[in-house]
Write a protein that holds these residues in place. Structure first.
Motif, PDB file in Angstrom:
ATOM      1  N   THR A   1      78.600  32.240 150.780  1.00  0.00           N
ATOM      2  CA  THR A   1      79.966  31.885 150.428  1.00  0.00           C
ATOM      3  C   THR A   1      80.332  30.537 151.048  1.00  0.00           C
ATOM      4  OG1 THR A   1      80.648  34.196 150.290  1.00  0.00           O
ATOM      5  CG2 THR A   1      82.393  32.564 150.575  1.00  0.00           C
ATOM      6  N   ILE A   2      80.830  29.628 150.222  1.00  0.00           N
ATOM      7  CA  ILE A   2      81.245  28.305 150.675  1.00  0.00           C
ATOM      8  C   ILE A   2      82.596  27.970 150.048  1.00  0.00           C
ATOM      9  CG2 ILE A   2      78.863  27.513 150.957  1.00  0.00           C
ATOM     10  CD1 ILE A   2      79.214  25.903 148.370  1.00  0.00           C
ATOM     11  N   THR A   3      83.194  26.881 150.513  1.00  0.00           N
ATOM     12  CA  THR A   3      84.460  26.403 149.967  1.00  0.00           C
ATOM     13  C   THR A   3      84.264  25.002 149.415  1.00  0.00           C
ATOM     14  OG1 THR A   3      85.740  27.711 151.541  1.00  0.00           O
ATOM     15  CG2 THR A   3      86.866  25.875 150.490  1.00  0.00           C
ATOM     16  N   ALA A   4      84.754  24.773 148.195  1.00  0.00           N
ATOM     17  CA  ALA A   4      84.690  23.455 147.566  1.00  0.00           C
ATOM     18  C   ALA A   4      86.111  22.974 147.311  1.00  0.00           C
ATOM     19  CB  ALA A   4      83.905  23.518 146.263  1.00  0.00           C
ATOM     20  N   ARG A   5      86.455  21.810 147.843  1.00  0.00           N
ATOM     21  CA  ARG A   5      87.793  21.262 147.694  1.00  0.00           C
ATOM     22  C   ARG A   5      87.752  20.001 146.847  1.00  0.00           C
ATOM     23  NH1 ARG A   5      89.518  21.797 154.073  1.00  0.00           N
ATOM     24  NH2 ARG A   5      89.483  24.089 154.159  1.00  0.00           N
ATOM     25  N   THR A   6      88.458  20.032 145.728  1.00  0.00           N
ATOM     26  CA  THR A   6      88.633  18.853 144.895  1.00  0.00           C
ATOM     27  C   THR A   6      89.933  18.171 145.305  1.00  0.00           C
ATOM     28  OG1 THR A   6      89.871  19.979 143.158  1.00  0.00           O
ATOM     29  CG2 THR A   6      87.463  20.097 143.030  1.00  0.00           C
ATOM     30  N   VAL A   7      90.304  17.128 144.592  1.00  0.00           N
ATOM     31  CA  VAL A   7      91.549  16.427 144.904  1.00  0.00           C
ATOM     32  C   VAL A   7      92.747  17.354 144.737  1.00  0.00           C
ATOM     33  CG1 VAL A   7      93.042  14.515 144.216  1.00  0.00           C
ATOM     34  CG2 VAL A   7      90.561  14.192 144.280  1.00  0.00           C
ATOM     35  N   THR A   8      92.664  18.291 143.795  1.00  0.00           N
ATOM     36  CA  THR A   8      93.827  19.120 143.470  1.00  0.00           C
ATOM     37  C   THR A   8      93.662  20.600 143.793  1.00  0.00           C
ATOM     38  OG1 THR A   8      93.006  19.362 141.196  1.00  0.00           O
ATOM     39  CG2 THR A   8      94.556  17.557 141.638  1.00  0.00           C
ATOM     40  N   ASP A   9      92.421  21.093 143.948  1.00  0.00           N
ATOM     41  CA  ASP A   9      92.209  22.529 144.073  1.00  0.00           C
ATOM     42  C   ASP A   9      91.205  22.863 145.171  1.00  0.00           C
ATOM     43  OD1 ASP A   9      93.803  23.503 141.712  1.00  0.00           O
ATOM     44  OD2 ASP A   9      92.366  22.234 140.646  1.00  0.00           O
ATOM     45  N   THR A  10      91.265  24.112 145.616  1.00  0.00           N
ATOM     46  CA  THR A  10      90.291  24.666 146.551  1.00  0.00           C
ATOM     47  C   THR A  10      89.651  25.891 145.919  1.00  0.00           C
ATOM     48  OG1 THR A  10      91.505  23.885 148.491  1.00  0.00           O
ATOM     49  CG2 THR A  10      89.940  25.685 148.829  1.00  0.00           C
ATOM     50  N   HIS A  11      88.335  25.931 145.898  1.00  0.00           N
ATOM     51  CA  HIS A  11      87.592  27.032 145.296  1.00  0.00           C
ATOM     52  C   HIS A  11      86.677  27.641 146.349  1.00  0.00           C
ATOM     53  CE1 HIS A  11      88.853  25.436 141.369  1.00  0.00           C
ATOM     54  NE2 HIS A  11      88.480  24.247 141.822  1.00  0.00           N
ATOM     55  N   GLU A  12      86.651  28.956 146.399  1.00  0.00           N
ATOM     56  CA  GLU A  12      85.744  29.662 147.297  1.00  0.00           C
ATOM     57  C   GLU A  12      84.887  30.611 146.483  1.00  0.00           C
ATOM     58  OE1 GLU A  12      86.327  32.966 150.671  1.00  0.00           O
ATOM     59  OE2 GLU A  12      87.044  30.983 151.277  1.00  0.00           O
ATOM     60  N   GLY A  13      83.603  30.671 146.802  1.00  0.00           N
ATOM     61  CA  GLY A  13      82.710  31.557 146.068  1.00  0.00           C
ATOM     62  C   GLY A  13      81.290  31.444 146.564  1.00  0.00           C
ATOM     63  N   THR A  14      80.399  32.097 145.863  1.00  0.00           N
ATOM     64  CA  THR A  14      78.987  32.079 146.221  1.00  0.00           C
ATOM     65  C   THR A  14      78.314  30.861 145.612  1.00  0.00           C
ATOM     66  OG1 THR A  14      78.943  34.494 146.266  1.00  0.00           O
ATOM     67  CG2 THR A  14      76.827  33.361 146.118  1.00  0.00           C
ATOM     68  N   PHE A  15      77.620  30.110 146.436  1.00  0.00           N
ATOM     69  CA  PHE A  15      76.889  28.924 145.998  1.00  0.00           C
ATOM     70  C   PHE A  15      75.629  29.383 145.266  1.00  0.00           C
ATOM     71  CE2 PHE A  15      74.116  25.233 147.792  1.00  0.00           C
ATOM     72  CZ  PHE A  15      74.070  24.636 146.547  1.00  0.00           C
ATOM     73  N   GLU A  16      75.643  29.250 143.935  1.00  0.00           N
ATOM     74  CA  GLU A  16      74.530  29.736 143.123  1.00  0.00           C
ATOM     75  C   GLU A  16      73.524  28.656 142.756  1.00  0.00           C
ATOM     76  OE1 GLU A  16      75.898  31.997 139.737  1.00  0.00           O
ATOM     77  OE2 GLU A  16      76.095  33.780 141.009  1.00  0.00           O
ATOM     78  N   GLY A  17      73.882  27.402 142.967  1.00  0.00           N
ATOM     79  CA  GLY A  17      72.929  26.334 142.657  1.00  0.00           C
ATOM     80  C   GLY A  17      73.629  25.132 142.077  1.00  0.00           C
ATOM     81  N   ILE A  18      72.871  24.296 141.374  1.00  0.00           N
ATOM     82  CA  ILE A  18      73.419  23.147 140.659  1.00  0.00           C
ATOM     83  C   ILE A  18      72.907  23.202 139.226  1.00  0.00           C
ATOM     84  CG2 ILE A  18      73.661  21.696 142.703  1.00  0.00           C
ATOM     85  CD1 ILE A  18      71.054  20.296 141.955  1.00  0.00           C
ATOM     86  N   ASN A  19      73.689  22.650 138.304  1.00  0.00           N
ATOM     87  CA  ASN A  19      73.256  22.673 136.908  1.00  0.00           C
ATOM     88  C   ASN A  19      72.499  21.403 136.551  1.00  0.00           C
ATOM     89  OD1 ASN A  19      75.197  20.685 136.476  1.00  0.00           O
ATOM     90  ND2 ASN A  19      76.621  22.036 135.400  1.00  0.00           N
ATOM     91  N   GLU A  20      72.229  21.221 135.260  1.00  0.00           N
ATOM     92  CA  GLU A  20      71.405  20.096 134.817  1.00  0.00           C
ATOM     93  C   GLU A  20      72.102  18.749 134.980  1.00  0.00           C
ATOM     94  OE1 GLU A  20      73.850  21.723 131.542  1.00  0.00           O
ATOM     95  OE2 GLU A  20      72.423  22.598 132.966  1.00  0.00           O
TER      96      GLU A  20
END
Length: 244
Positions: free
Chosen positions: A203-222
């Motif tokens: 579980t990690i937290t990702a913060r953009t300029v406008t939002d904060t998202h928390e969830g399981t880090f599943e990887g990166i896409n193409e």
């Protein structure tokens, strides 16, 4: 200064005693581009990180930029942050012999013992791309509130590596990963990066300029976006600051 025996063919190498920013120097040199070039400075007075943040590096740390012309669309060239991270991990492993000590943090950091050791900054100007790299070889800045703890290679391992020697490890490593990328595309880069990714499956937290998202880090896409699975399913986040 003579080039090392493993230095990549056709790539220039400049070592400057002092400069404001190696990325700024690369931008100046792009106006008279003569071919791909590594620009290393022994003292950087106005280094910068992502989103205009100041990058502090005392004398003895590594501050360099790679200036080149990628033959691909800008969105694809942005994936060079992952290419660079892999090259940094390879160079650091070669310098220390401690592969298990390093991990890669999305989108552009290299960790040592779970703390921040190095950062990457990509900047484009017309058809040219500059990859700025800072590595805490001997010292590190004070920790910012909420940010990942910074460390130095010397402080964590007791090993002293001078910037010129580290560049001689990094440049050929980058050339190898660059060839992999331009020959086979992003898929093998993505797989190699995920094998070294910090906190994958946690579980990690990702913060953009406008939002904060928390969830399981599943990887990166193409496209290199972060895949985060939360209560409403998986979400692709193209740009954010990640917190553990």
């Amino acid at each position: 200064m003579p080039l090392s025996a493993n230095w990549p063919d056709g790539v220039g190498r400049s070592v400057l005693p002092q400069v404001d920013s190696t990325n700024a120097e690369a931008a100046r040199r792009a106006t008279q581009f003569a071919g791909p070039e590594w620009i290393l400075t022994l003292r950087q007075t106005a280094g910068r990180g992502r989103r205009g943040r100041a990058w502090h590096d005392p004398a003895g740390n590594f501050a360099a930029s790679y200036l080149f012309r990628p033959e691909m669309p800008p969105a694809e060239a942005a994936l060079y942050s992952f290419v660079t991270a892999l090259a940094l991990q390879e160079a650091l492993t070669a310098a220390t012999g401690r592969a298990d000590s390093f991990a890669l943090k999305w989108p552009n950091d290299v960790l040592l013992h779970g703390a921040k050791l190095a950062g990457i900054l990509l900047e484009s100007a017309g058809p040219y791309l500059t990859i700025g790299i800072g590595v805490n070889l001997v010292g590190h800045p004070d920790a910012d509130a909420g940010a990942l703890r910074p460390v130095s290679l010397l402080g964590e391992t007791g090993l002293r590596v001078v910037p010129e020697e580290f560049l001689d490890l990094l440049a050929p490593a980058f050339a190898r990963w660059q060839t992999q990328f331009t020959t086979y595309g992003f898929a093998p880069i993505r797989s190699a990066w995920l094998a070294l990714a910090a906190r994958l499956g946690e579980t990690i937290t990702a913060r953009t300029v406008t939002d904060t998202h928390e969830g399981t880090f599943e990887g990166i896409n193409e496209s290199g976006a972060l895949i985060l699975r939360g209560p409403r399913g998986a979400r692709a986040i193209p740009a954010a600051d990640v917190f553990f």
